[in-house]
Design an enzyme around this catalytic site. Structure first.
Site, PDB file in Angstrom:
ATOM      1  N   THR A  48       0.825  -1.208   0.000  1.00 40.07           N
ATOM      2  CA  THR A  48       0.000   0.000   0.000  1.00 40.07           C
ATOM      3  C   THR A  48       0.857   1.256   0.000  1.00 40.07           C
ATOM      4  OG1 THR A  48      -1.713  -1.171   1.232  1.00 40.07           O
ATOM      5  CG2 THR A  48      -1.814   1.228   1.232  1.00 40.07           C
ATOM      6  N   THR A  49       1.883   1.279   0.841  1.00 40.53           N
ATOM      7  CA  THR A  49       2.752   2.449   0.947  1.00 40.53           C
ATOM      8  C   THR A  49       3.508   2.698  -0.350  1.00 40.53           C
ATOM      9  OG1 THR A  49       3.004   1.900   3.280  1.00 40.53           O
ATOM     10  CG2 THR A  49       4.522   3.528   2.399  1.00 40.53           C
ATOM     11  N   TYR A 111     -13.144  -4.081  -2.984  1.00 45.94           N
ATOM     12  CA  TYR A 111     -14.294  -3.685  -3.796  1.00 45.94           C
ATOM     13  C   TYR A 111     -15.284  -4.821  -4.020  1.00 45.94           C
ATOM     14  CZ  TYR A 111     -17.205  -1.292  -7.178  1.00 45.94           C
ATOM     15  OH  TYR A 111     -18.288  -0.724  -7.811  1.00 45.94           O
ATOM     16  N   TYR A 137      -3.059 -10.115   4.398  1.00 45.61           N
ATOM     17  CA  TYR A 137      -3.047  -8.699   4.788  1.00 45.61           C
ATOM     18  C   TYR A 137      -4.481  -8.281   5.067  1.00 45.61           C
ATOM     19  CZ  TYR A 137      -2.042  -3.626   4.355  1.00 45.61           C
ATOM     20  OH  TYR A 137      -1.933  -2.276   4.561  1.00 45.61           O
ATOM     21  N   ARG A 142      -9.564  -0.192   4.288  1.00 45.05           N
ATOM     22  CA  ARG A 142      -9.263   0.106   2.887  1.00 45.05           C
ATOM     23  C   ARG A 142     -10.027  -0.798   1.924  1.00 45.05           C
ATOM     24  NH1 ARG A 142      -4.852   3.188   1.176  1.00 45.05           N
ATOM     25  NH2 ARG A 142      -3.537   4.004   2.842  1.00 45.05           N
ATOM     26  N   LYS A 165      -0.463  -9.935   8.188  1.00 48.82           N
ATOM     27  CA  LYS A 165      -0.229  -8.545   8.579  1.00 48.82           C
ATOM     28  C   LYS A 165      -1.579  -8.016   9.035  1.00 48.82           C
ATOM     29  CE  LYS A 165       0.894  -3.943   6.806  1.00 48.82           C
ATOM     30  NZ  LYS A 165       1.248  -3.126   5.597  1.00 48.82           N
ATOM     31  N   ILE A 207       5.205  -4.631  10.010  1.00 46.51           N
ATOM     32  CA  ILE A 207       5.436  -4.141   8.651  1.00 46.51           C
ATOM     33  C   ILE A 207       5.096  -2.662   8.711  1.00 46.51           C
ATOM     34  CG2 ILE A 207       4.821  -4.350   6.214  1.00 46.51           C
ATOM     35  CD1 ILE A 207       4.201  -7.298   6.716  1.00 46.51           C
TER      36      ILE A 207
END
Length: 295
Positions: A48-49, A111, A137, A142, A165, A207
């Site tokens: 994501t980052t 989504y 994850y 999100r 994570k 993380i």
């Protein structure tokens, strides 16, 4: 028993862009070296980052390949390979495996909002088509979908699924997961403000977004936890809460890229729909950084 992919700190690397918006590989190499020089235990590319959702497939594959090659086995490389399309996740996972990555980080399908049965089928389908260990994850804020502890229990039975994570912020879920799953279903914090409490409940590390600018602090915090010195680790966690909060004053990775640029680390621009940090929030970030001697 399965061994954890890593213990300690794994920075969630940003993807630096140059003025034209292309990946700045020179800056990326310096960023990776900075992390390794500060004794992190692994690096995560295209998460994501790293603005992975705005990278083309070719850019994603190239970034993973570059990271693996530049790291050159100095630490583990965890490659983001998630998608809301299971076939696309398999494609990215297989390319990461071919590139020489050590493990995969695969976010829940966003989504589509699949059921828990759909989550199980998604991850088992991917696991059947790769040899690398998979880190799940969980970030429902999100993606719109999250795991239950019961789903973790089912997936923990797959030898290729190493752990998760966990970025839900749900400590009841964490405790329930630890109760239901075996000792070799590993958990890593996905939230920099929760490293110590999560590790006190058995997480193996973090993380981390903050590690992009303060790797030595995050390494020290996690190692104190691994040594069961939670009193000392808690002091570090609390001492850096202002900075950590500032790094999430807007959606990640907007503030961390701003912070890196302020430190001369050439994180570069963001890709739309993300945009530059607001002037007011930038001043808050600068003040927090200055108080920690980063400016």
């Amino acid at each position: 028993m399965r061994e954890p992919v890593f213990t300690g700190v794994c920075p969630a690397l940003v993807t630096p862009f140059d003025e034209s918006g292309a990946i700045n590989y020179d800056a990326f190499a310096r960023q990776i070296d900075f992390q390794i020089d500060n004794h992190v235990d692994a690096v995560c590319v295209c998460g994501t980052t790293g603005e992975t959702s705005t990278l083309s497939i070719r850019e994603h594959i190239a970034a993973v390949e570059f990271c693996v090659k530049h790291v050159d086995r100095r630490v583990k490389v965890i490659a983001g390979a998630g998608s809301n399309d299971t076939a696309a996740a398999v494609y990215l996972s297989q390319h990461a495996q071919d590139s020489g990555a050590d493990a995969l980080l695969i976010v829940t399908p966003y989504y589509n909002k699949c059921s828990q049965t759909g989550l199980i089928k998604h991850y088992e389908y991917i696991a059947d088509r790769v040899e690398l260990p998979i880190i799940l994850y969980n970030v429902p804020s999100r993606t719109g979908v999250g795991f239950t502890a019961e789903t973790y229990k089912v997936l923990s039975g797959n030898p290729k699924i190493n752990g998760v994570k966990e970025a839900s912020g749900n400590f009841s879920l964490l405790s329930h997961t630890r109760y239901l799953c075996g000792e070799d279903f590993y958990i890593w914090s996905g939230n920099d403000d929760q490293v110590v409490p999560m590790m006190s409940l058995g997480a193996k590390g973090v993380i981390s977004v903050a590690a992009n600018i303060i790797p030595e602090v995050m390494v020290n915090m996690s190692r104190l936890c691994l040594e069961n010195d939670f009193a000392a680790a808690s002091k570090v966690q609390v001492d850096y809460m202002e900075l950590i909060d500032a790094l999430f004053i807007e959606v990640n990775p907007i503030p961390i890229k701003a912070a890196m640029d302020l430190m001369g680390m050439e994180a570069g621009c963001l890709r739309l729909p993300l945009c530059d940090i607001s002037d007011a929030h930038l001043e808050t970030l600068k003040a927090a950084m200055a108080r920690k001697g980063l400016l």
